[in-house]
Design an enzyme around this catalytic site. Structure first.
Site, PDB file in Angstrom:
ATOM      1  N   GLU A   1       0.828  -1.215   0.000  1.00 42.83           N
ATOM      2  CA  GLU A   1       0.000   0.000   0.000  1.00 42.83           C
ATOM      3  C   GLU A   1       0.863   1.267   0.000  1.00 42.83           C
ATOM      4  O   GLU A   1       0.527   2.269  -0.637  1.00 42.83           O
ATOM      5  CB  GLU A   1      -0.916  -0.025   1.236  1.00 42.83           C
ATOM      6  CG  GLU A   1      -1.921   1.085   1.293  1.00 42.83           C
ATOM      7  CD  GLU A   1      -2.934   1.023   0.155  1.00 42.83           C
ATOM      8  OE1 GLU A   1      -3.746   0.107   0.154  1.00 42.83           O
ATOM      9  OE2 GLU A   1      -2.887   1.904  -0.717  1.00 42.83           O
TER      10      GLU A   1
ATOM     11  N   GLU B   1      12.301  12.976  -3.170  1.00 49.53           N
ATOM     12  CA  GLU B   1      13.180  11.815  -3.116  1.00 49.53           C
ATOM     13  C   GLU B   1      14.600  12.283  -2.838  1.00 49.53           C
ATOM     14  O   GLU B   1      14.928  13.452  -3.064  1.00 49.53           O
ATOM     15  CB  GLU B   1      13.156  11.072  -4.457  1.00 49.53           C
ATOM     16  CG  GLU B   1      11.806  10.503  -4.837  1.00 49.53           C
ATOM     17  CD  GLU B   1      11.295   9.487  -3.840  1.00 49.53           C
ATOM     18  OE1 GLU B   1      12.013   8.535  -3.521  1.00 49.53           O
ATOM     19  OE2 GLU B   1      10.168   9.657  -3.363  1.00 49.53           O
TER      20      GLU B   1
ATOM     21  N   ASP C   1       8.925   9.116 -10.751  1.00 53.44           N
ATOM     22  CA  ASP C   1       8.282   8.642  -9.519  1.00 53.44           C
ATOM     23  C   ASP C   1       6.786   8.407  -9.757  1.00 53.44           C
ATOM     24  O   ASP C   1       6.237   7.366  -9.373  1.00 53.44           O
ATOM     25  CB  ASP C   1       8.504   9.686  -8.411  1.00 53.44           C
ATOM     26  CG  ASP C   1       7.823   9.317  -7.105  1.00 53.44           C
ATOM     27  OD1 ASP C   1       8.400   8.532  -6.345  1.00 53.44           O
ATOM     28  OD2 ASP C   1       6.694   9.797  -6.877  1.00 53.44           O
TER      29      ASP C   1
ATOM     30  N   LYS D   1       4.571   4.717  -9.823  1.00 55.17           N
ATOM     31  CA  LYS D   1       3.315   4.509  -9.087  1.00 55.17           C
ATOM     32  C   LYS D   1       2.179   4.160 -10.045  1.00 55.17           C
ATOM     33  O   LYS D   1       1.334   3.309  -9.746  1.00 55.17           O
ATOM     34  CB  LYS D   1       2.984   5.770  -8.277  1.00 55.17           C
ATOM     35  CG  LYS D   1       4.002   6.041  -7.166  1.00 55.17           C
ATOM     36  CD  LYS D   1       3.849   7.440  -6.600  1.00 55.17           C
ATOM     37  CE  LYS D   1       4.833   7.726  -5.488  1.00 55.17           C
ATOM     38  NZ  LYS D   1       4.889   9.146  -5.117  1.00 55.17           N
TER      39      LYS D   1
ATOM     40  N   GLY E   1       5.727  12.096   2.721  1.00 50.26           N
ATOM     41  CA  GLY E   1       6.068  12.387   4.116  1.00 50.26           C
ATOM     42  C   GLY E   1       6.061  11.097   4.922  1.00 50.26           C
ATOM     43  O   GLY E   1       5.332  10.158   4.613  1.00 50.26           O
TER      44      GLY E   1
HETATM   45  N1  HSE Z   1       8.824  11.856  -3.505  1.00 51.53           N
HETATM   46  C1  HSE Z   1       7.546  11.278  -3.402  1.00 51.53           C
HETATM   47  C2  HSE Z   1       6.523  12.371  -3.650  1.00 51.53           C
HETATM   48  C3  HSE Z   1       7.366  10.680  -2.027  1.00 51.53           C
HETATM   49  O1  HSE Z   1       6.890  13.552  -3.697  1.00 51.53           O
HETATM   50  O2  HSE Z   1       5.358  12.066  -3.825  1.00 51.53           O
HETATM   51  C4  HSE Z   1       6.233   9.717  -1.934  1.00 51.53           C
HETATM   52  O3  HSE Z   1       6.385   8.620  -2.780  1.00 51.53           O
END
Ligand code: HSE
Length: 429
Positions: free
Chosen positions: A130, A191, A202, A206, A303
């Site tokens: 999750e 990150e 990123d 996801k 966070g």
């Molecule tokens: N660097 C990622 C963001 C952290 O800013 O969403 C969470 O995956």
């Protein structure tokens, strides 16, 4: 007698420390829910001298993750070191030895999700992930459980807190890109390598994970178009606003008959769109399915506390399953016939910003090339007058095909009256 579930954490950075802290502090609360005692037995990190918000008790601290993998008394291993190796080996060895794994590793899962779910099934154990997508928002749980009876038709997400924070700060506070990025880093959202956020990688990792869950097809972030926010300038945000739009970094996946269209890129969305008011570090996922219609999941996407919330939800859920002592296999029907929709065939509206000399005939030449490529102009803005220098000319097109837009821009950028590379941003209505 109360059932005991023993936990080891590998990687005690911000999320690992927060997870360990809550496990120690809220132990009695968790067990009062379901009669399972969740016990943190080992916490591993290579550097315990690093300053942390909290330190796990000394007797739990170790440096060698093999002590966790090889410990037969551990039921759940939490992997929070990220990246590909050694995380991949650690997770595989844990699953092979029958331990359940909870991970937030989007990099690894965006390549290996179905393989690892299959490995967990074959070893009658579980993989919780999750925390890999959208922080505390229960998007994986919603897709795997709450919406399990649906055919998911589309996902539009704001999946990166850092870039959403940057775009919000540029819009609301008129901050520069660099100042907004600095604040995001200070607040611990970005990150360790912020180029992963800014480049859209990123968000793409996801999107690959949730699309794999939604469309039951192995999707990797190497399979689709990824564009970041690094080319967005303050004037694009201002022009978009004037046209009635906000600029957001969107992660989109849509079912198109037998294929799925996937892409991550900045997009103009109308100011009254459900995602337009998602500001700062918040994430949101707008889903459409054949039974539930549409649903918006919204919450903190980055966070330590938000990510720990998701890690802990997996730990609690898996702990219940382990203590029930009957294995529920994660049934994942793979739909092999689905292909990825070619990006050149995407059809949408486009925002174009040309930097052109302010001379007679310039607009006509640009319009001619657009027309030749079957692109129809919906509106035009030219603010400044300056016969000596180049000025921005902004156009919003009607729906057009990506291949035609790219071909037209290539041709337009060769004109001697065009002084900079044309900026193109897709529109998501
Ligand atoms: N660097 C990622 C963001 C952290 O800013 O969403 C969470 O995956």
């Amino acid at each position: 007698m109360r059932k005991k579930v023993n936990i080891g954490i590998i990687g005690c950075g911000v999320v690992g420390t927060q997870t360990a802290l809550v496990l120690c502090k809220k132990k009695s609360l968790f067990s009062s829910y379901n009669g399972v005692e969740y016990r943190l037995r080992k916490a591993c990190d290579i550097d315990w001298n690093q300053k942390r918000q909290w330190m796990p008790p000394e007797q739990l601290r170790i440096r060698d993750y093999n002590e966790i993998i090889d410990d037969p008394d551990l039921d759940i291993v939490v992997e929070l070191i990220g990246k590909f190796q050694p995380a991949y080996e650690i997770i595989k060895r844990c699953l092979e030895s029958g331990k359940a794994v909870v991970t937030a590793n989007k990099f690894l899962l965006s390549k290996k999700l179905l393989e690892l779910i299959d490995l967990a099934n074959r070893n009658k154990t579980y993989l919780g992930f999750e925390a890999s997508v959208a922080g505390a928002i229960p998007v994986i749980k919603s897709l795997r459980e709450s919406f399990a009876a649906n055919r998911i038709n589309s996902i539009i997400g704001i999946l990166n807190g850092t870039t959403n924070f940057i775009l919000s700060s540029m819009t609301e506070k008129k901050q520069s890109f660099q100042d907004a990025l600095l604040s995001a880093r200070r607040l611990g959202y970005a990150e360790s390598d912020p180029s992963l956020d800014i480049s859209g990688r990123d968000s793409a990792q996801k999107l690959a994970i949730i699309s794999t869950c939604a469309f039951h097809h192995p999707i990797s972030d190497d399979d689709f178009l990824i564009e970041g926010i690094d080319k967005i300038e303050a004037e694009d945000i201002d022009f978009s606003s004037e046209l009635g739009y906000r600029v957001k970094l969107l992660a989109v996946s849509k079912r198109m008959n037998d294929s799925i269209s996937l892409r991550v890129h900045p997009a103009l969305i109308p100011k009254n769109h459900m995602l337009a008011d998602v500001e700062d570090v918040y994430n949101a996922v707008y889903l459409q399915g054949d039974l539930f219609g549409s649903s918006l999941l919204y919450g903190e996407g980055a966070g330590g506390r938000a990510a720990a919330s998701a890690v802990l939800s997996d730990i609690i859920e898996i702990g219940k399953k382990i203590s029930a002592q009957s294995h529920f296999s994660e049934h994942f029907v793979v739909e092999p016939e689905i292909s990825i929709f070619p990006v050149e065939r995407i059809e949408t509206r486009y925002y174009l910003r040309f930097t052109a000399l302010d001379r007679p005939g310039v607009l006509a030449r640009v319009a001619e090339i657009l027309g030749k490529n079957n692109i129809s102009i919906a509106s035009v803005i030219q603010k400044k007058e300056n016969p000596e220098h180049a000025v921005p000319i902004v156009m919003l097109t009607h729906r057009a095909v990506e291949k035609n837009i790219r071909r037209a821009i290539e041709e337009i950028d060769k004109l001697s009256c065009i002084k900079k590379t044309t900026r193109m941003i897709r529109v998501e209505e």
